[in-house]
Scaffold this active site. Sequence first.
Site, short mmCIF file in Angstrom:
data_model
loop_
_atom_site.label_atom_id
_atom_site.label_comp_id
_atom_site.label_asym_id
_atom_site.label_seq_id
_atom_site.Cartn_x
_atom_site.Cartn_y
_atom_site.Cartn_z
N HIS A 104 0.85 -1.20 0.00
CA HIS A 104 0.00 0.00 0.00
C HIS A 104 0.87 1.24 0.00
O HIS A 104 2.05 1.20 0.39
CB HIS A 104 -0.97 0.01 1.19
CG HIS A 104 -0.29 -0.17 2.51
ND1 HIS A 104 0.35 0.85 3.17
CD2 HIS A 104 -0.13 -1.27 3.28
CE1 HIS A 104 0.86 0.40 4.30
NE2 HIS A 104 0.59 -0.88 4.39
N LYS A 156 13.65 -5.47 -7.36
CA LYS A 156 13.54 -5.20 -8.80
C LYS A 156 13.87 -6.47 -9.56
O LYS A 156 14.38 -7.44 -9.00
CB LYS A 156 14.44 -4.04 -9.21
CG LYS A 156 15.91 -4.25 -8.95
CD LYS A 156 16.71 -3.02 -9.31
CE LYS A 156 18.19 -3.27 -9.06
NZ LYS A 156 19.01 -2.14 -9.42
#
Length: 188
Positions: A104, A156
């Site tokens: 979030h 990533k």
Amino acid sequence: MRNLRKTLRLLLALVRRRLFNIWLNGFVASELLPEHGRWLFLRASGMRVERSLIDSGGYIGSTRIVIGRGCSINHGVFLDGSAPVVLGRNVSLGMNVLVITGTHQPGSAVNRADGAFTAGPVRIEDGAWIGAAAVILPGVTIGHGAIVGAGSVVMKDVAPDTVVLGNPARLVRRLDADEQADPEPSVR
């Protein structure tokens, strides 16, 4: 009468979701089932799962998990499922690996954890090896044949045929596509 029906439908949906969670993460993930047959119960529960070795004690957050043939999923693996998780063929997940697809945005100063919910799919391609207690964050793709070292935090994408380690995970070595990887003991 309309509000009562709406309330009953909502209540029924909550009960159904709770019962499915008890089935999936209570019974199917329990020691009662053999690790060589657990994939059958996951498939019967509506998931796209091929023949794999899946140890007990894991958590599966939804049916949006895809597990390819020949995967090895160790004890205590957490597959979030807020967004799709796709494991290619022959993927190995060490014990206590976390694959997180939901997060979030930061909320206000009053409650930082109260921001808008976001989700991103995770894809772990064929032949990848994820070491024990590694954390894969939302939106990440782990390339085919890649190795993620134990305890690493992957924020990533990881290129194919590479070894990454650390927090955050960083490239430490490139592997030849045909090379039999013999990583250092810290990777295991």
